[in-house]
Design a protein around this motif. Structure first.
Motif, PDB file in Angstrom:
ATOM      1  N   TYR A  74       6.253   4.274   8.663  1.00  0.00           N
ATOM      2  CA  TYR A  74       6.035   2.834   8.831  1.00  0.00           C
ATOM      3  C   TYR A  74       6.372   2.148   7.516  1.00  0.00           C
ATOM      4  O   TYR A  74       5.854   2.514   6.463  1.00  0.00           O
ATOM      5  CB  TYR A  74       4.570   2.563   9.196  1.00  0.00           C
TER       6      TYR A  74
ATOM      7  N   CYS B  46       6.523  -1.616   5.712  1.00  0.00           N
ATOM      8  CA  CYS B  46       6.157  -3.030   5.863  1.00  0.00           C
ATOM      9  C   CYS B  46       7.413  -3.887   5.745  1.00  0.00           C
ATOM     10  O   CYS B  46       8.155  -3.782   4.774  1.00  0.00           O
ATOM     11  CB  CYS B  46       5.149  -3.447   4.807  1.00  0.00           C
TER      12      CYS B  46
ATOM     13  N   CYS C 115      -0.350  -4.794  10.309  1.00  0.00           N
ATOM     14  CA  CYS C 115       0.266  -3.472  10.090  1.00  0.00           C
ATOM     15  C   CYS C 115      -0.643  -2.326  10.535  1.00  0.00           C
ATOM     16  O   CYS C 115      -0.157  -1.293  10.983  1.00  0.00           O
ATOM     17  CB  CYS C 115       0.640  -3.287   8.623  1.00  0.00           C
TER      18      CYS C 115
ATOM     19  N   HIS D 192      -2.248  -5.350  -0.381  1.00  0.00           N
ATOM     20  CA  HIS D 192      -1.908  -5.256   1.048  1.00  0.00           C
ATOM     21  C   HIS D 192      -2.208  -3.867   1.630  1.00  0.00           C
ATOM     22  O   HIS D 192      -2.917  -3.734   2.627  1.00  0.00           O
ATOM     23  CB  HIS D 192      -0.447  -5.645   1.267  1.00  0.00           C
ATOM     24  N   HIS D 193      -1.673  -2.829   1.006  1.00  0.00           N
ATOM     25  CA  HIS D 193      -1.881  -1.490   1.566  1.00  0.00           C
ATOM     26  C   HIS D 193      -3.328  -1.021   1.424  1.00  0.00           C
ATOM     27  O   HIS D 193      -3.861  -0.339   2.305  1.00  0.00           O
ATOM     28  CB  HIS D 193      -0.901  -0.496   0.932  1.00  0.00           C
TER      29      HIS D 193
ATOM     30  N   GLU E 232      -5.033  -2.675   4.292  1.00  0.00           N
ATOM     31  CA  GLU E 232      -4.699  -2.027   5.571  1.00  0.00           C
ATOM     32  C   GLU E 232      -5.548  -0.766   5.731  1.00  0.00           C
ATOM     33  O   GLU E 232      -6.168  -0.531   6.768  1.00  0.00           O
ATOM     34  CB  GLU E 232      -3.221  -1.599   5.579  1.00  0.00           C
TER      35      GLU E 232
HETATM   36 ZN   LIG Z   1       2.050  -3.974   5.907  1.00  0.00          ZN
END
Ligand SMILES: [Zn+2]
Length: 463
Positions: free
Chosen positions: A26, A28, A208, A233-234, A237
């Protein structure tokens, strides 16, 4: 065995797969509020090369990359230009896929849009509220990062020190400056969806988690993106996946910045240069080669000089293709693993490139091995060893194809006379001898070229 850097452990590790022979990854993707910039081009190329290499190694890859089509920046642009958000999204998503096609980035297996997953996001956020890992404020729903004991794993810092360094801004109802918005309450004139906790739209960090787990399943193999996404961000997530009791990515990996001078390229720093613009000024293969010549985790500099250098290197490859009349293979990487390409190939070159690529995608070493082989193939042919030289040239072609780079012998390749005219014209322009530069332009036009003034000098292409 493929070895890859792991951002959580800070070291190169064996890529241990959930299912033998299959890689689920995956990456982003973009927020489609503007033209893609050069940094977008880099991450797309880096992970395209990884995907192609895994495939070349015989693994079956499921590649997912998302499109963020609801966001503050999209709303801001729609407002500023008195347009619909949907219209902004349509335009810039179109620009995005155009740029990807020109770069030769293979089509993802899935490219989910945030707005297709609103219901799932609402359900996840609702479950967080029920279990008290999220809370309501007057402007929306926030995630409580203190509910995740190892928050800070990707940042490489414990929660306490992250909190000490965090800036306090925005909503003062937040329990911690690190808490992030899961849901933003509807405001007049903004796109919104209904939810049990009030109409609104999702924050960026939720899409995500929902989309990767839906399309790739729990414990998928590899979550990638630019270094700027690692935190927050990660981290955010991952925090949501932990809070939802879902096994998230087995490995995390991040690519380095694009530098302009010694500053990171980003829109906010004002040194924004669009990828679309770069691809108009140069052969897109030159940008792929430029990216390949640096390690994916190192910063790269995209300047007139580095682009011109990549163009010259590319010209050496095309001239090899002409000399040995090699077929154009790039874009067919998914078929390259089949053995018929390897009949009579140079096993030694294959093994060297494979060793480099399987050691944390060491493309600079692989590319330098390949260019050394270009010299050997040319020297071999000069000395009359036609068969071995041809075998080496074919191997170079296949291995560059595996990295997504086509060698082009065909009519679009620039012949030696034209190349000299281009060099002479650039010299004339540097000397401000405009009359001579114009004369050389006319000569190139007479030879059937469209002549443009690129960042790195004269660029010629077929009409
Ligand atoms: Zn993402």
């Amino acid at each position: 065995m493929i070895r890859l850097f792991d951002s959580v452990h800070g070291e190169v590790r064996n890529l241990s797969l959930r299912n033998a022979g299959r890689v689920s990854m995956y990456v982003c993707g973009p927020t489609v509020d503007n033209l893609p910039h050069i940094g977008h081009g880099r991450f797309s190329l880096v992970w395209d090369v990884a995907r192609r290499w895994f495939t070349f190694e015989g693994l079956s890859v499921h590649y997912v990359t998302n499109v963020t089509d609801v966001d503050d920046k999209i709303i801001a642009r729609a407002r500023a230009e008195s347009r619909d958000e949907a219209d902004v999204v349509k335009q810039y998503e179109g620009e995005w896929w155009d740029a990807m096609e020109r770069l030769g980035v293979a089509t993802p297996d899935d490219a989910p849009h945030a707005t297709d997953y609103i219901e799932d996001m609402v359900e996840l956020i609702g479950s967080f509220l029920e279990r008290d890992v999220a809370y309501l404020t007057s402007d929306g729903v926030y995630f409580d990062v203190s509910s995740v004991p190892d928050y800070g794993l990707l940042a490489g810092q414990p929660l306490e020190s992250l909190r000490a360094g965090a800036r306090v801004e925005g909503n003062d109802e937040k329990r911690s400056p690190l808490d992030f918005a899961l849901w933003k309450n509807a405001k007049p004139g903004e796109p919104s969806w209904s939810a049990p906790f009030g109409p609104g739209r999702p924050g960026w960090h939720t899409e995500c988690v929902v989309m990767s787990l839906d399309l790739l399943g729990d414990g998928f193999d590899l979550h990638c993106g630019g270094l700027d996404l690692k935190f927050p961000h990660h981290e955010n997530e991952r925090a949501q996946a932990v809070a939802a009791n879902r096994a998230f990515a087995r490995h995390w990996d991040h690519n380095g910045w694009v530098m302009v001078g010694d500053e990171k390229m980003s829109k906010s720093l004002g040194n924004f240069t669009s990828l679309t613009d770069l691809l108009e000024r140069t052969d897109p293969r030159a940008y792929r080669l430029l990216v390949l010549r640096s390690h994916y985790r190192s910063p790269i500099e995209v300047t007139e000089a580095t682009v011109a250098d990549a163009e010259r290197a590319l010209a050496r490859l095309d001239s090899l293709a002409r000399r040995f009349d090699l077929p154009a293979l790039g874009g067919h990487a998914f078929e390259l693993a089949s053995t018929h390409h390897w009949e009579g190939a140079s096993l030694e070159l294959f093994e060297r490139v494979t060793a480099a690529m399987n050691d944390d995608l060491d493309t600079p070493l692989a590319v330098s091995d390949l260019f050394e082989a270009v010299s050997l193939a040319n020297a071999g042919a000069d000395a009359g060893h036609e068969t071995s030289a041809r075998r080496l040239a074919q191997s170079i072609n296949v291995l560059f194809g595996a990295l997504g780079l086509s060698l082009l012998a065909g009519s679009h390749a620039v012949d030696d006379v034209s190349r000299q005219l281009v060099a002479d014209r650039d010299a004339a322009r540097r000397a401000k001898n405009w009359a001579e530069a114009d004369r050389l332009r006319d000569e190139l036009v007479a030879r059937g070229w469209v002549v443009e003034d690129g960042a790195a000098g004269t660029v010629v292409r077929r009409p």
